[in-house]
Write a protein that holds these residues in place. Structure first.
Motif, PDB file in Angstrom:
ATOM      1  N   ALA A 101      58.960  13.530 -13.082  1.00  0.00           N
ATOM      2  CA  ALA A 101      59.010  13.889 -11.663  1.00  0.00           C
ATOM      3  C   ALA A 101      60.138  13.130 -10.968  1.00  0.00           C
ATOM      4  O   ALA A 101      60.857  13.689 -10.136  1.00  0.00           O
ATOM      5  N   ALA A 102      60.305  11.870 -11.314  1.00  0.00           N
ATOM      6  CA  ALA A 102      61.380  11.074 -10.720  1.00  0.00           C
ATOM      7  C   ALA A 102      62.753  11.657 -11.060  1.00  0.00           C
ATOM      8  O   ALA A 102      63.664  11.678 -10.225  1.00  0.00           O
ATOM      9  N   GLU A 103      62.906  12.148 -12.285  1.00  0.00           N
ATOM     10  CA  GLU A 103      64.178  12.755 -12.689  1.00  0.00           C
ATOM     11  C   GLU A 103      64.430  14.048 -11.920  1.00  0.00           C
ATOM     12  O   GLU A 103      65.561  14.334 -11.501  1.00  0.00           O
ATOM     13  N   ASN A 104      63.377  14.838 -11.686  1.00  0.00           N
ATOM     14  CA  ASN A 104      63.543  16.066 -10.899  1.00  0.00           C
ATOM     15  C   ASN A 104      63.955  15.748  -9.461  1.00  0.00           C
ATOM     16  O   ASN A 104      64.760  16.473  -8.860  1.00  0.00           O
ATOM     17  N   ILE A 105      63.423  14.675  -8.910  1.00  0.00           N
ATOM     18  CA  ILE A 105      63.810  14.264  -7.555  1.00  0.00           C
ATOM     19  C   ILE A 105      65.290  13.890  -7.521  1.00  0.00           C
ATOM     20  O   ILE A 105      66.019  14.245  -6.586  1.00  0.00           O
ATOM     21  N   ARG A 106      65.734  13.200  -8.552  1.00  0.00           N
ATOM     22  CA  ARG A 106      67.155  12.838  -8.617  1.00  0.00           C
ATOM     23  C   ARG A 106      68.037  14.090  -8.653  1.00  0.00           C
ATOM     24  O   ARG A 106      69.060  14.167  -7.954  1.00  0.00           O
ATOM     25  N   LEU A 107      67.638  15.076  -9.442  1.00  0.00           N
ATOM     26  CA  LEU A 107      68.401  16.321  -9.523  1.00  0.00           C
ATOM     27  C   LEU A 107      68.424  17.040  -8.175  1.00  0.00           C
ATOM     28  O   LEU A 107      69.463  17.574  -7.766  1.00  0.00           O
ATOM     29  N   ALA A 108      67.289  17.047  -7.487  1.00  0.00           N
ATOM     30  CA  ALA A 108      67.221  17.721  -6.189  1.00  0.00           C
ATOM     31  C   ALA A 108      68.136  17.059  -5.167  1.00  0.00           C
ATOM     32  O   ALA A 108      68.807  17.736  -4.377  1.00  0.00           O
ATOM     33  N   LYS A 109      68.182  15.739  -5.183  1.00  0.00           N
ATOM     34  CA  LYS A 109      69.044  15.035  -4.235  1.00  0.00           C
ATOM     35  C   LYS A 109      70.508  15.383  -4.447  1.00  0.00           C
ATOM     36  O   LYS A 109      71.303  15.397  -3.501  1.00  0.00           O
ATOM     37  N   GLU A 110      70.862  15.674  -5.691  1.00  0.00           N
ATOM     38  CA  GLU A 110      72.253  16.025  -5.992  1.00  0.00           C
ATOM     39  C   GLU A 110      72.598  17.446  -5.577  1.00  0.00           C
ATOM     40  O   GLU A 110      73.744  17.737  -5.248  1.00  0.00           O
ATOM     41  N   ARG A 111      71.592  18.360  -5.542  1.00  0.00           N
ATOM     42  CA  ARG A 111      71.894  19.779  -5.423  1.00  0.00           C
ATOM     43  C   ARG A 111      71.320  20.470  -4.190  1.00  0.00           C
ATOM     44  O   ARG A 111      71.740  21.583  -3.865  1.00  0.00           O
ATOM     45  N   ILE A 112      70.347  19.873  -3.525  1.00  0.00           N
ATOM     46  CA  ILE A 112      69.703  20.543  -2.391  1.00  0.00           C
ATOM     47  C   ILE A 112      70.117  19.864  -1.086  1.00  0.00           C
ATOM     48  O   ILE A 112      69.968  18.643  -0.939  1.00  0.00           O
ATOM     49  N   PRO A 113      70.615  20.629  -0.110  1.00  0.00           N
ATOM     50  CA  PRO A 113      71.112  20.051   1.152  1.00  0.00           C
ATOM     51  C   PRO A 113      70.003  19.746   2.158  1.00  0.00           C
ATOM     52  O   PRO A 113      69.857  20.415   3.180  1.00  0.00           O
TER      53      PRO A 113
END
Length: 379
Positions: A101-113
């Motif tokens: 879940a923590a890794e998915n949050i990291r990905l979202a921060k990179e790609r979702i405005p």
């Protein structure tokens, strides 16, 4: 114990009554009225949210509760790219969060405005969870969802934290990404959520956990309180967990499976359900699947829950195996190798991938260490 011949729910399951024809009250649709009342209220709030203009009192139209799971990641992407809402993505840093879940949050921060913010309160949420797990065994017959009390309490704790954050910052809506089946049983009225927490934990502990702040929510004016929105109410007829995961992975927003984003307390949640109510944590969900398969003539393709189960699932057989190994781990019996093999087989039969089954199996092997760290007693 008598088991429902339709869905396999037992007569000792909290809130369940099995009649002389061996059919439970859920299969008889006895609970539909209460559930539909909540559904209608949820639909009304969602429609108000859809038609609401910009929040004139602050920079955000909604506080979006973002966990890093597939549902919240999918909907956060929709909110920012399609709905045109100004979103504050609010994450409660649960101390038992999955690394996936923590890794998915990291990905979202990179790609979702969106604007991302993290909240945390390790000491108080652990204190609350100790209190739940270490309580004396509850009195039967119990109420519907009592077997999930630790999970419900944890979720309610950070929902109230989100309510307080939205209230302080004049954010009118809170988006909570429960799947369509979860929506049926979740309270959506802010005052009732707070009252329910007081009922479960008492005034003393509740005020200690929230530093006396939540009492003010009970006496605030209606227009001062945020409303909770369940976005998946709009997908209640089309919800498809496999399609959601596939879309997220295609966008580079999800790098795991739903089972891999479970919190590290998932084994303890099963331990609680087995020791207090003689059922696995997902019994209601699995039984709902079995009920749907039988009513649809063997077609179990549609799912209203975040996990899909195989159409041929033998709920009681898998549940019995899972109970045996969970209690043996708690007692310190057997070897890790034996337990892992048994758990992988059980979760594969529940429809998970090999990778996910091994991930969850290893979390069960860690259950005694997690319990010791939390101060939770294993009997």
């Amino acid at each position: 114990m008598t088991y429902c011949k339709v869905c396999s729910l037992g007569s000792d399951h909290p809130g369940i009554v099995v009649d002389e024809q061996r059919v439970c009250n859920v299969c008889r649709l006895d609970m539909v009225g209460d559930l539909l009342v909540n559904y209608r209220y949820t639909q009304e709030v969602f429609e108000r949210f859809q038609h609401a203009g910009r929040n004139e009192l602050g920079p955000y139209d909604c506080l979006f509760m973002y966990s890093g799971g597939k549902d919240s990641t999918y909907m956060l992407d929709k909110f920012t790219t399609e709905y045109g809402k100004r979103v504050l993505a609010w994450t409660f840093d649960v101390p038992f969060e999955s690394t996936h879940a923590a890794e998915n949050i990291r990905l979202a921060k990179e790609r979702i405005p969106a604007t991302f913010v993290v909240d945390a309160d390790d000491d108080n949420i652990k204190k609350m969870m100790r209190e739940v797990f270490n309580r004396p065994a509850p009195r039967k017959p119990g109420k519907y969802l009592d077997e999930k009390l630790p999970c419900v309490s944890c979720r309610t704790f950070f929902v109230i934290r989100a309510i307080l954050h939205a209230h302080r910052n004049r954010i009118p809506y809170i988006a909570l990404c429960a799947d369509p089946q979860q929506i049926l049983t979740m309270e959506s009225n802010v005052r009732e959520i707070v009252r329910g927490f007081y009922t479960t934990f008492g005034v003393g502990l509740t005020d200690e956990l929230f530093r006396g702040e939540i009492e003010g929510l009970l006496f605030a004016e209606d227009d001062e309180l945020p409303e909770i929105v369940f976005p998946f109410i709009a997908m209640r007829h089309t919800y498809d967990p496999d399609a959601i995961v596939a879309e997220l992975k295609a966008k580079g927003l999800y790098a795991s499976s739903p089972m891999e984003t479970h919190c590290t307390l998932f084994p303890l949640l099963n331990y609680y359900s087995f020791t207090h109510w003689d059922c696995m944590f997902y019994k209601l969900n699995a039984s709902s699947h079995v009920r749907a398969v039988k009513r649809n003539g063997g077609d179990g393709a549609r799912s209203t829950f975040s996990l899909k189960f195989p159409g041929t699932l033998d709920v009681l057989e898998v549940e019995g195996r899972l109970k045996k190994v969970t209690l043996r781990i708690a007692k310190g019996e057997g070897t890790p190798q034996e337990h892992e093999a048994e758990l992988v087989a059980a979760f594969r039969d529940l429809g998970t991938t090999e990778t996910a089954a091994r991930f969850v199996a290893r979390s069960f092997l860690d259950m005694p260490a997690v319990a010791a760290d939390m101060g939770i007693r294993l009997s």
